[in-house]
Design a protein around this motif. Structure first.
Motif, PDB file in Angstrom:
ATOM      1  N   ARG A 193      -0.371   5.073   5.998  1.00 34.29           N
ATOM      2  CA  ARG A 193      -0.941   4.573   4.743  1.00 34.29           C
ATOM      3  C   ARG A 193      -1.953   5.553   4.184  1.00 34.29           C
ATOM      4  NH1 ARG A 193      -2.034  -1.863   5.169  1.00 34.29           N
ATOM      5  NH2 ARG A 193       0.168  -2.395   5.381  1.00 34.29           N
TER       6      ARG A 193
ATOM      7  N   THR B 282       5.420   6.337   9.286  1.00 34.22           N
ATOM      8  CA  THR B 282       4.732   6.165   8.010  1.00 34.22           C
ATOM      9  C   THR B 282       3.231   6.183   8.239  1.00 34.22           C
ATOM     10  OG1 THR B 282       4.683   3.783   8.239  1.00 34.22           O
ATOM     11  CG2 THR B 282       6.556   4.722   7.087  1.00 34.22           C
TER      12      THR B 282
ATOM     13  N   SER C 249       4.915  -2.935   2.680  1.00 30.59           N
ATOM     14  CA  SER C 249       3.991  -3.860   3.317  1.00 30.59           C
ATOM     15  C   SER C 249       4.198  -3.815   4.822  1.00 30.59           C
ATOM     16  CB  SER C 249       4.213  -5.269   2.780  1.00 30.59           C
ATOM     17  OG  SER C 249       5.535  -5.666   3.051  1.00 30.59           O
TER      18      SER C 249
ATOM     19  N   TRP D 111       0.697   5.297  -6.479  1.00 29.51           N
ATOM     20  CA  TRP D 111      -0.470   5.784  -5.756  1.00 29.51           C
ATOM     21  C   TRP D 111      -1.695   5.788  -6.678  1.00 29.51           C
ATOM     22  CZ3 TRP D 111      -3.124  10.388  -6.926  1.00 29.51           C
ATOM     23  CH2 TRP D 111      -4.189  10.689  -6.056  1.00 29.51           C
TER      24      TRP D 111
ATOM     25  N   PRO E 123       0.837  -1.201   0.000  1.00 32.61           N
ATOM     26  CA  PRO E 123       0.000   0.000   0.000  1.00 32.61           C
ATOM     27  C   PRO E 123       0.872   1.251   0.000  1.00 32.61           C
ATOM     28  CG  PRO E 123      -0.602  -1.501   1.770  1.00 32.61           C
ATOM     29  CD  PRO E 123       0.679  -1.984   1.212  1.00 32.61           C
ATOM     30  N   THR E 124       0.383   2.308  -0.608  1.00 34.99           N
ATOM     31  CA  THR E 124       1.152   3.547  -0.660  1.00 34.99           C
ATOM     32  C   THR E 124       1.172   4.208   0.720  1.00 34.99           C
ATOM     33  OG1 THR E 124       0.564   3.848  -2.955  1.00 34.99           O
ATOM     34  CG2 THR E 124       1.337   5.785  -1.778  1.00 34.99           C
ATOM     35  N   ASN E 125       2.389   4.482   1.175  1.00 33.98           N
ATOM     36  CA  ASN E 125       2.582   5.164   2.451  1.00 33.98           C
ATOM     37  C   ASN E 125       3.197   6.523   2.198  1.00 33.98           C
ATOM     38  OD1 ASN E 125       2.477   3.196   5.068  1.00 33.98           O
ATOM     39  ND2 ASN E 125       2.958   2.062   3.216  1.00 33.98           N
TER      40      ASN E 125
END
Lengths: 513, 307
Positions: free
Chosen positions: A326, A324, A306, A227, A169-171
């Protein structure tokens, strides 16, 4: 001059080598039958090449011995273990494959369908049912039974994807101290829309800091593009050019760069750029976002990670207090899963031994951790069931052997040791997310570029020319996107789209049966 | 007694042969052996079938070179840059050589020569960083220490293509002119000094001596060197066009050459058939050019032709 000389020398060696191997190949087949019974009793020998992101030690004999002790006892296979740095790896493997040198098991770094379309890899489905039962079982358990679809072409399984947390997932990765100094609460960041306010606050408080880090290396693999893929469900359909994608589930192949998703994303980056949140030379700089953050010049960047423990690992790596958050989910398309795939060379004479070894590589805790961490007591010390640490006074650079940074490439993550301090529940979370993350309806479709090679090469060039400036917001999207698309049309983008649509329709029809 | 005249030529030529040996070996291994592989350019390489068993596909591997409007740009760039390099490089090299030969002080002459040759030893990667130190947008020397204090708007060098034709020529000449002048310098040193003396007695000034004696006597050398570089006119220095502009997409219109195009196009595909096609195309055009230029030289002045 010298470099060119070396290149030509290698080429001539390649040609001579392939001549020799072609001759060798013929003589072998004739004698194979008579030697078959004898070979079974003998130990088969295979070459196994691993990319390592750690220091490559001069002497691999000890670790090779340890690996061989395991493999000869369990499957009767002797392994010639080769270790190459990430920059060398593809070149060394390709050279070996082209010259016919022995190279049995190797991995892709994102080029799966290329190897298949040139018949460089062997089909494994029959051997897997016989020698890979445990392997298939652990893949089913950790990811789901659909994982092998991503390496199946025309009904043949050509490789085994690495078994790890695949959902990235984009963080937003940021310096938590700077965030606190700017007086922004971390919880206020929920989506990408919240970022400009944060950047503005950081810029006001710390005028010397660049709020958002540069995006570079491979333009189609930047934080922004990833993203957009995750947030808007874009399936790139296995090639990296982006001219033939499906957005959502309508089954229509389109040019991503003509879509509103792309235009809006680029406009967002343009707004950030114009507000001064990015460096002026973002499009061309060679300094990575990580280096910027590490040096205290940068505040944040986007990245796919991840699990939830990334912040801890990155903090240790860059020496800053990193956290970070998400901001977009991940979306499984085929290449997200098959980008790291272990394959057996089509010229291998020991395919059976190779599959036996692969089976062990995914399922044998001892083998996996010997490859990653070396020899217990010398290279690492066990802390508890799941955790290890380096011997007293040593680190990754001073132990005789470690390939710990290759953990995302070797076998099954669920059997790997973790460094001390990493929360074990994170591994479990990653495996859970493997199953929960949404799959594209075209998950498993692999595009065969063979028919449109010429157009692909031309399109690659155009993408390299326009995309870096666009994804960094450093040019005006209005006019440049139009130019970009007309150049793509020139380069034959429509042929790629048509070819893809046709293959996708066929694939979909085959899935329904 | 009878053996003596026979062995004498060998004795005479043997040292020369030994001298030529490494060079011959180099060309044999690097240029003549690989020629055997040209047929790969016409094959759809399939590793299971091997390079001999792969299917013949005619000229299909060549089409990617001419697929886009880039084909025109890269051919134009490659040709124009190389012509400029040859023309300007020759002129600058000769000027350097003449100036050097006029330097009577041995120490100075050696000092300058070393200084001028030094850039040639710098690798393109290092050079690209040197250039970057001058041109980078934020802290580069040109923007930071020249343009900013003078109040001139700063230039984003790596995204504006219009400056690069000049920059690339400047860099190339700076790097290679000193080295290129060695051969001319040696030729000038070989000119009989008494010719100059008699010219001086006849009242010829320095410039007239250069125009009437040095340049005409250098002509054969110039022709040979230009002919040799003509053969590589379709090849470009990859480092100069890829590394020095930092592979910046915005500069492609000024920096794309055949070599960089092939590299960029095939990085992902990794197709040796197409790479072989590109190499063959470059070599054939180079070969044709050498023959043409040589024919022209032969017509104008048969003595100076290469063959």
């Amino acid at each position: 001059m010298k470099k060119k000389g070396l290149g030509s020398l290698l080429l001539s060696m390649v040609i001579c080598g392939s001549l020799l191997s072609a001759c060798g190949g013929n003589s072998n087949t004739s004698s194979k039958n008579s030697g078959d019974t004898e070979a079974k009793a003998k130990v088969a020998e295979i070459v196994f090449a691993l990319p390592s992101f750690n220091r490559i030690p001069d002497d691999l004999s000890k670790v090779t011995e340890a690996i061989n002790a395991i493999t000869t006892a369990k499957i009767g296979v002797k392994v010639d273990f080769r270790l190459f740095g990430p920059a060398d790896y593809a070149q060394k493997v390709n050279l070996a494959l082209q010259s016919g040198e022995k190279m049995d098991i190797f991995t892709t770094l994102g080029q799966f369908s290329n190897y298949v379309s040139k018949s460089q890899v062997a089909p494994l489905e029959e051997l897997l049912t016989e020698h890979g039962k445990e392997l298939t079982a652990i893949l089913d358990k950790d990811f789901g039974p659909d994982i092998l679809k991503t390496t199946t072409m025309d009904g043949h399984i050509y490789g085994i994807p690495v078994n790890k947390g695949m959902a990235l997932p984009t963080n937003i990765i940021y310096n938590a101290d700077m965030l606190a100094e700017a007086g922004v609460a971390a919880d206020s960041i929920q989506s990408v829309e919240d970022l400009p306010a944060v950047f503005g606050a950081v810029k006001q408080k710390l005028p010397d800091v660049v709020p958002f880090g540069p995006i570079n290396v491979n333009p189609t693999d930047t934080g922004l593009v990833n993203w957009m893929k995750g947030a808007s469900k874009v399936d790139y359909l296995t090639d990296t050019t982006g001219v033939g994608v499906v957005i959502g589930d309508n089954g229509k192949v389109v040019n991503f760069y003509e879509s509103d998703v792309f235009k809006n994303g680029i406009q967002m980056m343009r707004d950030w750029f114009e507000a001064g949140y990015l460096q002026k030379d973002t499009a061309t700089t060679t300094i990575t976002a990580m280096e910027m953050v590490s040096s205290g010049r940068g505040f944040s960047f986007l990245g796919g990670y991840s699990g939830m423990e990334v912040g801890k690992q990155l903090s240790a790596q860059v020496g800053k207090n990193i956290e970070t958050k998400r901001i977009a989910p991940f979306y499984f398309d085929t290449s997200a899963v098959n980008s790291v795939t272990w394959m057996v060379s089509s010229t291998s004479k020991e395919t059976e031994a190779a599959v036996k070894f692969l089976n062990l590589l995914y399922t044998d805790k001892e083998l996996i951790n010997t490859i990653l961490f070396g020899i217990e007591g010398e290279d690492y010390i066990k802390v508890d069931e799941h955790h290890v640490k380096f011997p007293e006074g040593m680190d990754a650079n001073t132990v005789p052997y470690t390939s710990m940074l290759s953990s995302g490439i070797v076998g099954s993550e669920s059997l790997q040791y973790q460094m001390e301090g990493i929360n074990w529940s994170d591994v479990e979370l990653k495996l859970k997310e493997n199953k929960d993350t949404e799959r594209s309806p075209y998950f498993g479709f692999i595009f065969d570029q063979g028919q449109v090679k010429t157009q692909m090469s031309a399109v690659n060039n155009v993408v390299n020319q326009f995309l870096p400036a666009l994804v960094s917001g450093s040019v005006d999207p209005e006019s440049i996107i139009a130019k970009f698309n007309s150049a793509l049309k020139d380069a034959g983008a429509q042929d790629i789209i048509d070819s893809k649509q046709q293959q996708l329709d066929q694939w979909l029809a085959a899935q329904k049966q | 007694m009878t053996a003596k005249p026979k062995s004498k030529p060998l004795k005479k030529t043997l040292p020369l042969l030994i001298l030529a040996g490494p060079g011959l070996l180099y060309f044999l291994i690097n240029s003549y052996f690989p020629m055997f592989g040209v047929f790969i350019a016409f094959k759809d390489v399939n590793y299971a079938k091997g390079i001999f068993g792969s299917d013949w596909i005619g000229f299909k591997n060549f089409t990617f070179l001419f697929q886009t409007s880039d084909a025109w740009i890269m051919t134009r760039n490659t040709l124009l840059y190389n012509l400029t390099f040859i023309a300007l490089g020759t002129v600058v090299s000769i000027i350097i050589a003449i100036l050097m030969s006029e330097l009577l002080n041995k120490l100075y002459s050696k000092l300058f020569m070393t200084g001028l040759i030094l850039p040639n030893l710098i690798s393109m990667i290092v050079l690209s960083l040197l250039v970057f130190a001058f041109l980078n947008a934020d802290s580069g020397f040109v923007n930071h220490s020249i343009l900013r204090p003078l109040g001139i708007p700063e230039i984003n060098w790596y995204s504006e293509a219009k400056y690069w034709p000049y920059l690339l020529v400047l860099i190339q000449i700076w790097k290679t002119a000193g080295y290129g002048s060695i051969v001319y310098f040696a030729s000038i040193a070989g000119i009989d000094k008494s010719i100059y003396e008699s010219a001086k007695i006849d009242g010829a000034g320095k410039l007239k001596q250069i125009r009437m004696i040095t340049l005409p006597l250098l002509k054969p050398t110039i022709i040979v060197l230009v002919l040799m570089s003509m053969g590589r006119i379709f090849n470009s220095d990859f480092g100069l066009f890829y590394q020095v502009p930092m592979n910046s997409g915005a500069l492609y219109s000024a920096t794309q050459t055949i070599d960089t195009y092939v590299y960029r196009a095939l990085m992902q595909l990794n197709d040796i058939g197409m790479s072989a096609a590109a190499g063959l195309y470059q070599s054939l055009v180079g070969f044709a050019l050498v023959l043409t230029v040589n024919a022209i030289v032969k017509k104008v002045n048969p003595e100076n032709a290469l063959f």
